[in-house]
Design a protein around this motif. Structure first.
Motif, mmCIF file in Angstrom:
data_model
loop_
_atom_site.group_PDB
_atom_site.id
_atom_site.type_symbol
_atom_site.label_atom_id
_atom_site.label_comp_id
_atom_site.label_asym_id
_atom_site.label_seq_id
_atom_site.Cartn_x
_atom_site.Cartn_y
_atom_site.Cartn_z
ATOM 1 N N PHE A 95 -5.702 -4.471 -4.384
ATOM 2 C CA PHE A 95 -6.311 -3.787 -3.236
ATOM 3 C C PHE A 95 -7.833 -3.666 -3.352
ATOM 4 O O PHE A 95 -8.486 -3.272 -2.389
ATOM 5 C CB PHE A 95 -5.710 -2.380 -3.075
ATOM 6 C CG PHE A 95 -4.219 -2.398 -2.830
ATOM 7 C CD1 PHE A 95 -3.717 -2.827 -1.615
ATOM 8 C CD2 PHE A 95 -3.328 -2.011 -3.814
ATOM 9 C CE1 PHE A 95 -2.350 -2.858 -1.386
ATOM 10 C CE2 PHE A 95 -1.959 -2.034 -3.589
ATOM 11 C CZ PHE A 95 -1.464 -2.461 -2.374
ATOM 12 N N THR A 96 -8.393 -3.981 -4.509
ATOM 13 C CA THR A 96 -9.843 -3.851 -4.676
ATOM 14 C C THR A 96 -10.487 -5.236 -4.713
ATOM 15 O O THR A 96 -9.877 -6.205 -5.183
ATOM 16 C CB THR A 96 -10.189 -3.109 -5.982
ATOM 17 O OG1 THR A 96 -9.642 -3.838 -7.086
ATOM 18 C CG2 THR A 96 -9.605 -1.709 -5.965
ATOM 19 N N ARG A 131 -6.025 3.283 -2.220
ATOM 20 C CA ARG A 131 -5.712 1.867 -2.001
ATOM 21 C C ARG A 131 -6.269 1.391 -0.652
ATOM 22 O O ARG A 131 -6.887 0.330 -0.549
ATOM 23 C CB ARG A 131 -4.199 1.651 -2.021
ATOM 24 C CG ARG A 131 -3.544 1.781 -3.374
ATOM 25 C CD ARG A 131 -2.036 1.656 -3.200
ATOM 26 N NE ARG A 131 -1.316 1.817 -4.467
ATOM 27 C CZ ARG A 131 0.007 1.867 -4.550
ATOM 28 N NH1 ARG A 131 0.732 1.787 -3.428
ATOM 29 N NH2 ARG A 131 0.597 2.000 -5.720
ATOM 30 N N TYR A 150 -3.274 8.307 -4.040
ATOM 31 C CA TYR A 150 -3.463 6.911 -4.452
ATOM 32 C C TYR A 150 -3.297 5.949 -3.279
ATOM 33 O O TYR A 150 -3.883 4.859 -3.254
ATOM 34 C CB TYR A 150 -2.510 6.551 -5.594
ATOM 35 C CG TYR A 150 -1.036 6.630 -5.265
ATOM 36 C CD1 TYR A 150 -0.378 5.572 -4.647
ATOM 37 C CD2 TYR A 150 -0.283 7.768 -5.587
ATOM 38 C CE1 TYR A 150 0.968 5.647 -4.350
ATOM 39 C CE2 TYR A 150 1.062 7.848 -5.294
ATOM 40 C CZ TYR A 150 1.692 6.778 -4.668
ATOM 41 O OH TYR A 150 3.025 6.857 -4.367
ATOM 42 N N MET A 183 0.814 -1.210 0.000
ATOM 43 C CA MET A 183 0.000 0.000 0.000
ATOM 44 C C MET A 183 0.854 1.270 0.000
ATOM 45 O O MET A 183 0.510 2.271 -0.638
ATOM 46 C CB MET A 183 -0.927 -0.025 1.225
ATOM 47 C CG MET A 183 -2.057 0.984 1.184
ATOM 48 S SD MET A 183 -3.182 0.713 2.543
ATOM 49 C CE MET A 183 -3.768 -0.935 2.181
#
Length: 691
Positions: free
Chosen positions: A313-314, A480, A476, A292
């Motif tokens: 991360f999704t 994340r 970002y 991350m």
């Protein structure tokens, strides 16, 4: 002389009815009784002379006595005849007595004979029952020992798949058990049939052994669905029971052959399936640098095809793998997926692999319990003799894969797949996999916690100054985090785990600290607030899509967003309306302290504020709205901030009106130039953007 004879015959003795001798102690009684006599009472009432009356009575008695004597003398012949008759009757009765005595003696002897006959009858009845019991037992014994020709013919000639072979085999098993029981009791007749039964038993064992081994060997043929012959064996499960009772060595041989064959088949099948399954995994997976807090580099900007790249991360649609419909969906067929150029994330492969393992293990365990007649620890041991090598191979493969796995979402989904499969196994009443599930979780949990801790550390060690140019838009890293946290929270809500929430809490703290560190890099407070609001709003929006509205993460970021939004609104209103706000606060403080007279010296300042607001508020509001819409990426959030700023402006101006209504400023000429509060509200509504 006749009277003397009669008197002698009657033997009257010294009878004297005229005697005056009475018992003295009875005199009173007789007197009282006589007085109660009706005749005496009548005599006493009429006054009769008792002495005369007594003599008269005495005379009458004498007359009656004489008359009675004469009557006796007249009836003397009859009395004598009656005496003779009585004597004769006495003789007759004596003879009758003798006869009855003889009858009584005869009846006694008859009763004795009847009792003897009863005893003889009882003894005969007992002998009859004993003989019948012996006949029943002997009949059972003979029936149990006799070997009928139908049994011999079926065992020697009938194929083992025919129903009559199975029926006669059960009969043979019963006779063999009966013979063993009778031999233990020392029954000599068993020797006559022992040889025949032994030969039949040997023949049956040979035919059963050959049949079952052929079925087991058929499992080994390539491209064979072993479940079909395995299911067929269940119809002949008595064969193995017969072997257990009559030839344990053969039973052990068959069991060992089955264990060896199925163990190799399962191991070969799962090793091949696992190898082909891993070929349809996404070509690019998370690496140790996919954390991350790691900066976006040129390498990361070149995104490969979505069909070969897995999200890190999704969650996307990956969470559907633990849905009830997909959890027990048919397993993946690797060669079909390869032909269609389909690729899957690791958790989908893990699900397919372990669903096949679960399904086959449940079927195998139930087959073992039913066919091999085992339960409890014995069934558990036999199951692991069959599946142990396969389970060990699967664990080693998982351990090897996890050693280089950095996809926390995939690992967490695998944990929840195992938890659900464990519940399914429990519902199917198959405890044999319990230890395996624990071993799998013992591999997955530490790896998941390690990846989370690596992400926490990466965010903690990120230096904002090395991230390149500053931008007030959402960072970002926070995006994340928002996607990653919402993914884990939504998965964890299905089967809550406190350890997961603790790790996410640590990650949240580090992300909040990171956002504050980046915000500190901006020179102006306004830019800092814009950056904070954009990031808090973005994280809150992503979390609310998947997590519950009352989750800790949602509540925490909502509080942070509200606080920073209020501060930004004050910062936003400060340049154009700061003087107005400051004066209202100062005036309200003076009025509250009772020093309103000091307002008289502020007339020039108030006049300037009134005229300045009247001339510039429209342009200031327009500029303020444009500034907000440029600053925030979320138009909905920008609209909300504009509404908040305009509402606060109206409130300040309303408070300004109240201050000017004080006596000290009421006569101020500039009050006539104040804008009507309702007119101001109408005008401000025109500046409210709509999206």
């Amino acid at each position: 002389a006749g009277g003397a004879g009669l008197q002698e015959s009657l033997q009257l003795g010294e009878l004297d009815i005229t005697s005056d001798e009475f018992i003295l102690d009875e005199v009173d009684v007789h007197i009282q009784a006589n007085l109660e006599d009706e005749l005496v009472k009548e005599a006493l009432k009429t006054g009769v002379d008792l002495r005369h009356y007594s003599k008269q009575v005495e005379l009458e008695l004498q007359q009656i006595e004489q008359k009675s004597i004469r009557d006796y003398i007249q009836e003397s012949e009859n009395i004598a005849s009656l005496h003779n008759q009585i004597t004769a009757c006495d003789a007759v009765l004596e003879r009758m007595e003798q006869m009855l005595g003889a009858f009584q003696s005869d009846l006694s002897s008859i009763s004795s004979e009847i009792r003897t006959l009863q005893e003889q009858s009882g003894a005969m009845n007992i002998r009859l029952r004993n003989r019948q019991a012996v006949r029943g037992k002997l009949g059972e014994l003979v029936d149990g020992l006799v070997v009928p020709s139908a049994l011999v013919t079926a065992i020697l000639e009938a194929p083992v798949t025919e129903p009559r072979f199975l029926e006669q085999l059960q009969e043979l098993d019963a006779k063999a058990a009966a013979v063993r029981e009778q031999e233990a009791r020392g029954t000599a007749a068993c020797a006559d049939v022992r040889g025949v039964l032994d030969r039949l038993r040997v023949k049956a064992v040979m035919k059963i052994r050959e049949f079952i081994l052929q079925k087991i060997y058929s499992f080994r043929k390539p491209m064979t669905n072993y479940q079909i012959p395995q299911t067929a064996l269940l119809k002949y499960r008595f064969f193995y029971q017969f072997l257990l009772g009559n030839e344990r060595a053969t039973a052990k041989e068959i069991r060992d052959e089955y264990v060896e064959t199925l163990s190799k088949i399962y191991l070969s099948y799962y090793r091949s399936y696992l190898g082909r399954l891993m070929k349809v995994q996404y070509e690019e997976v998370a690496e140790k640098d996919d954390l991350m807090g790691v900066e976006d580099t040129a390498k990361k900007d070149i995104l490969p095809s979505l069909r070969s790249r897995n999200t890190i991360f999704t969650l996307g649609t990956r969470g559907s793998v633990i849905s009830p419909t997909e959890l027990e969906a048919p397993i993946l067929v690797p060669h079909t997926a390869q032909r269609g150029e389909q690729r899957y994330p690791f958790e989908a492969l893990f699900r397919s692999q372990h669903y096949a393992l679960l399904d086959n293990s449940c079927r195998e365990y139930l087959f073992i319990c039913e066919f091999f007649v085992v339960s409890g620890p014995a069934a558990h041991d036999l199951f692991h003799a069959v599946m142990g090598r396969t389970l060990s191979m699967t664990l080693k493969h998982l351990e090897s894969y996890l050693a280089d796995c950095y996809d926390a979402i995939a690992v967490f989904l695998c944990i929840h797949i195992v938890l659900r499969f464990r519940n399914i196994a429990a519902k199917r009443d198959v405890p044999a996999l319990d230890r395996y599930w624990e071993q799998v979780l013992a591999l997955l949990w530490p790896r998941f916690e390690l990846i989370l801790e690596m992400n926490v550390q990466s965010v903690r060690s990120t230096d904002p100054q090395r991230l390149g140019g500053l931008d007030t838009r959402p960072h970002y890293i926070t995006r994340r985090y928002a996607e990653f946290s919402s993914a884990l929270v939504s998965i964890n809500q299905t089967i809550p785990n406190e350890r997961t929430m603790q790790l996410l809490g640590q990650l949240q703290v580090e992300v909040e600290n990171f956002v504050l560190r980046v915000a500190a890099e901006f020179s102006s407070r306004k830019e800092q607030l814009v950056f904070l609001i954009n990031n808090y709003d973005m994280m809150l929006g992503v979390l609310m899509e998947r997590a519950a509205d009352d989750s800790k993460e949602v509540e925490s970021f909502q509080q942070l967003l509200n606080a920073r939004t209020q501060e930004f609104i004050e910062e936003l209103l400060s340049p154009p309306f700061g003087g107005l706000v400051a004066f209202v606060k100062e005036a309200e403080a003076l009025i509250e302290r009772g020093q309103a007279e000091r307002l008289r010296g502020e007339e020039a300042r108030v006049t300037q504020l009134i005229r300045g607001f009247g001339s510039s508020w429209k342009s200031s509001v327009e500029s303020l709205s444009q500034d907000v819409m440029r600053s925030f990426t979320n138009f909905r959030n920008g609209t909300s901030i504009i509404q908040g700023a305009l509402t606060q402006l109206i409130q300040v101006y309303h408070r300004f009106h109240r201050v000017l209504s004080q006596p000290q400023l009421r006569a101020l000429p500039a009050r006539a130039e104040l804008i009507n509060i309702h007119h101001l509200m109408v005008e401000l509504k025109k500046h409210k953007p709509n999206f």
